[in-house]
Design a protein around this motif. Structure first.
Motif, PDB file in Angstrom:
ATOM      1  N   GLY A 166     -11.245  14.218   3.355  1.00 41.54           N
ATOM      2  CA  GLY A 166     -11.678  12.875   2.954  1.00 41.54           C
ATOM      3  C   GLY A 166     -10.527  11.939   2.668  1.00 41.54           C
ATOM      4  O   GLY A 166     -10.698  10.927   1.978  1.00 41.54           O
ATOM      5  N   LEU A 167      -9.353  12.252   3.185  1.00 43.30           N
ATOM      6  CA  LEU A 167      -8.162  11.454   2.925  1.00 43.30           C
ATOM      7  C   LEU A 167      -7.901  10.447   4.036  1.00 43.30           C
ATOM      8  O   LEU A 167      -8.241  10.675   5.191  1.00 43.30           O
ATOM      9  CB  LEU A 167      -6.941  12.360   2.769  1.00 43.30           C
ATOM     10  N   PHE A 191       0.814  -1.209   0.000  1.00 38.97           N
ATOM     11  CA  PHE A 191       0.000   0.000   0.000  1.00 38.97           C
ATOM     12  C   PHE A 191       0.851   1.264   0.000  1.00 38.97           C
ATOM     13  O   PHE A 191       0.373   2.344  -0.362  1.00 38.97           O
ATOM     14  CB  PHE A 191      -0.963   0.001   1.187  1.00 38.97           C
ATOM     15  N   VAL A 192       2.121   1.143   0.394  1.00 36.68           N
ATOM     16  CA  VAL A 192       3.008   2.310   0.402  1.00 36.68           C
ATOM     17  C   VAL A 192       3.146   2.874  -1.011  1.00 36.68           C
ATOM     18  O   VAL A 192       3.042   4.083  -1.232  1.00 36.68           O
ATOM     19  CB  VAL A 192       4.389   1.950   0.986  1.00 36.68           C
ATOM     20  N   SER A 193       3.358   2.006  -1.985  1.00 37.75           N
ATOM     21  CA  SER A 193       3.530   2.473  -3.370  1.00 37.75           C
ATOM     22  C   SER A 193       2.197   2.777  -4.051  1.00 37.75           C
ATOM     23  O   SER A 193       2.153   3.492  -5.046  1.00 37.75           O
ATOM     24  CB  SER A 193       4.297   1.436  -4.189  1.00 37.75           C
ATOM     25  N   GLN A 194       1.102   2.241  -3.515  1.00 36.16           N
ATOM     26  CA  GLN A 194      -0.211   2.460  -4.125  1.00 36.16           C
ATOM     27  C   GLN A 194      -0.801   3.820  -3.777  1.00 36.16           C
ATOM     28  O   GLN A 194      -1.674   4.324  -4.494  1.00 36.16           O
ATOM     29  CB  GLN A 194      -1.169   1.345  -3.690  1.00 36.16           C
ATOM     30  N   ALA A 195      -0.344   4.423  -2.693  1.00 39.01           N
ATOM     31  CA  ALA A 195      -0.852   5.732  -2.304  1.00 39.01           C
ATOM     32  C   ALA A 195      -0.382   6.801  -3.286  1.00 39.01           C
ATOM     33  O   ALA A 195       0.758   6.752  -3.751  1.00 39.01           O
ATOM     34  CB  ALA A 195      -0.374   6.083  -0.892  1.00 39.01           C
ATOM     35  N   PRO A 255       1.802   7.187   3.947  1.00 42.75           N
ATOM     36  CA  PRO A 255       1.058   7.119   2.693  1.00 42.75           C
ATOM     37  C   PRO A 255      -0.264   7.874   2.853  1.00 42.75           C
ATOM     38  O   PRO A 255      -0.931   7.751   3.888  1.00 42.75           O
ATOM     39  CB  PRO A 255       0.819   5.620   2.493  1.00 42.75           C
ATOM     40  N   ILE A 256      -0.626   8.652   1.836  1.00 45.61           N
ATOM     41  CA  ILE A 256      -1.837   9.474   1.895  1.00 45.61           C
ATOM     42  C   ILE A 256      -2.633   9.294   0.604  1.00 45.61           C
ATOM     43  O   ILE A 256      -2.066   9.334  -0.492  1.00 45.61           O
ATOM     44  CB  ILE A 256      -1.487  10.963   2.064  1.00 45.61           C
ATOM     45  N   GLY A 257      -3.931   9.111   0.734  1.00 50.71           N
ATOM     46  CA  GLY A 257      -4.774   8.992  -0.445  1.00 50.71           C
ATOM     47  C   GLY A 257      -6.237   8.892  -0.059  1.00 50.71           C
ATOM     48  O   GLY A 257      -6.591   8.866   1.130  1.00 50.71           O
ATOM     49  N   TYR A 258      -7.087   8.853  -1.080  1.00 52.73           N
ATOM     50  CA  TYR A 258      -8.520   8.682  -0.840  1.00 52.73           C
ATOM     51  C   TYR A 258      -8.781   7.197  -0.572  1.00 52.73           C
ATOM     52  O   TYR A 258      -8.395   6.345  -1.370  1.00 52.73           O
ATOM     53  CB  TYR A 258      -9.326   9.198  -2.024  1.00 52.73           C
ATOM     54  N   PRO A 259      -9.412   6.871   0.552  1.00 50.68           N
ATOM     55  CA  PRO A 259      -9.543   5.465   0.963  1.00 50.68           C
ATOM     56  C   PRO A 259     -10.356   4.626  -0.014  1.00 50.68           C
ATOM     57  O   PRO A 259     -11.363   5.078  -0.568  1.00 50.68           O
ATOM     58  CB  PRO A 259     -10.270   5.561   2.311  1.00 50.68           C
ATOM     59  N   LYS A 260      -9.899   3.400  -0.198  1.00 52.08           N
ATOM     60  CA  LYS A 260     -10.646   2.406  -0.962  1.00 52.08           C
ATOM     61  C   LYS A 260     -11.170   1.322  -0.015  1.00 52.08           C
ATOM     62  O   LYS A 260     -11.535   0.230  -0.438  1.00 52.08           O
ATOM     63  CB  LYS A 260      -9.761   1.786  -2.054  1.00 52.08           C
ATOM     64  N   GLU A 261     -11.153   1.632   1.264  1.00 55.14           N
ATOM     65  CA  GLU A 261     -11.651   0.717   2.279  1.00 55.14           C
ATOM     66  C   GLU A 261     -12.216   1.532   3.432  1.00 55.14           C
ATOM     67  O   GLU A 261     -11.932   2.730   3.566  1.00 55.14           O
ATOM     68  CB  GLU A 261     -10.532  -0.194   2.792  1.00 55.14           C
ATOM     69  N   ASN A 262     -13.027   0.885   4.240  1.00 50.05           N
ATOM     70  CA  ASN A 262     -13.626   1.552   5.390  1.00 50.05           C
ATOM     71  C   ASN A 262     -13.543   0.628   6.600  1.00 50.05           C
ATOM     72  O   ASN A 262     -14.543   0.045   7.031  1.00 50.05           O
ATOM     73  CB  ASN A 262     -15.090   1.921   5.101  1.00 50.05           C
ATOM     74  N   PRO A 263     -12.345   0.464   7.136  1.00 48.41           N
ATOM     75  CA  PRO A 263     -12.171  -0.484   8.235  1.00 48.41           C
ATOM     76  C   PRO A 263     -12.929  -0.061   9.487  1.00 48.41           C
ATOM     77  O   PRO A 263     -13.058   1.128   9.774  1.00 48.41           O
ATOM     78  CB  PRO A 263     -10.660  -0.483   8.465  1.00 48.41           C
ATOM     79  N   SER A 264     -13.413  -1.035  10.215  1.00 53.36           N
ATOM     80  CA  SER A 264     -14.101  -0.745  11.469  1.00 53.36           C
ATOM     81  C   SER A 264     -13.072  -0.419  12.546  1.00 53.36           C
ATOM     82  O   SER A 264     -11.882  -0.705  12.409  1.00 53.36           O
ATOM     83  CB  SER A 264     -14.953  -1.936  11.900  1.00 53.36           C
TER      84      SER A 264
END
Length: 206
Positions: free
Chosen positions: A153-154, A73-77, A184-193
């Motif tokens: 919203g990040l 996820f580091v490189s995906q952000a 890493p910073i980005g718009y989330p593609k998940e919503n963990p509880s």
């Protein structure tokens, strides 16, 4: 630039470690807003030792992923902040900060002298030993960033599992620059509880 301002309580309660990001880019304006929140963080004697490397380049992010033990996820952000402590900057900042606090009357002359001696003593400590004590100042600035990011919203994630020496080598930094964390910073593609938390009573000492 539109965003939703959260209360401090809302931000603290809704913050999650995000490890999946959308590919959407983040504007430079928002990045500067995040760094502005860090700039306003408190630090010992107003030393302000935090330093930031803004990484957007795909190849560099891939190298950071490898340095962070292949946390993908580091490189995906879209953006990774390499947050560092400037050791000499901390010592210099303490000196000027003590002088400023003395001038405005926060500290009297005797306390200023004690702090000056403590700073001089710290300057004689090996960098390796001093890094950890400087890093806690930087951690405050990081927390400002991760909470402020929610207004836009990040999502963010603290990454401490990394090879600090390899990061310094990657960017050509000397030992005076201590990498504290990757963010890493980005718009989330998940919503963990929310993860399970201990009750307050467990943290209160008798």
């Amino acid at each position: 630039m539109s965003f939703k301002l959260l209360s401090t309580k809302e931000a603290i309660e809704s913050r999650r470690s995000i490890r999946a990001f959308k590919p959407d880019t983040i504007s430079d304006e928002i990045i500067m807003e995040l760094l502005e929140s860090a700039r306003l963080a408190p630090s010992g004697c107003n030393s302000q030792p935090w330093r930031f490397k803004i990484v957007k380049d795909t190849e560099i992010k891939a190298k950071l992923q490898n340095i962070a033990f292949n946390q993908k996820f580091v490189s995906q952000a879209p953006v990774v902040l390499v947050v560092c402590a400037d050791i000499q900057g901390y010592l210099d900042g303490r000196t000027s900060g003590i002088q400023d606090l003395g001038k405005v009357g926060v500290f009297n002359e005797s306390i200023c002298e004690i702090l000056h001696k403590a700073t001089k003593k710290k300057s004689q400590i090996a960098i390796e030993t001093l890094r950890q004590s400087v890093a806690f100042n930087v951690a405050i600035a990081i927390e400002h960033i991760v909470l402020r990011a929610l207004d836009f919203g990040l999502g963010t994630c603290w990454v401490r599992l990394m090879n600090e020496k390899e990061i310094r080598t990657l960017f050509g930094w000397n030992d005076n620059t201590y990498p504290v964390a990757l963010i890493p910073i980005g718009y989330p593609k998940e919503n963990p509880s929310s993860r399970k938390r201990k009750p307050i009573k467990d943290f209160i000492l008798d």
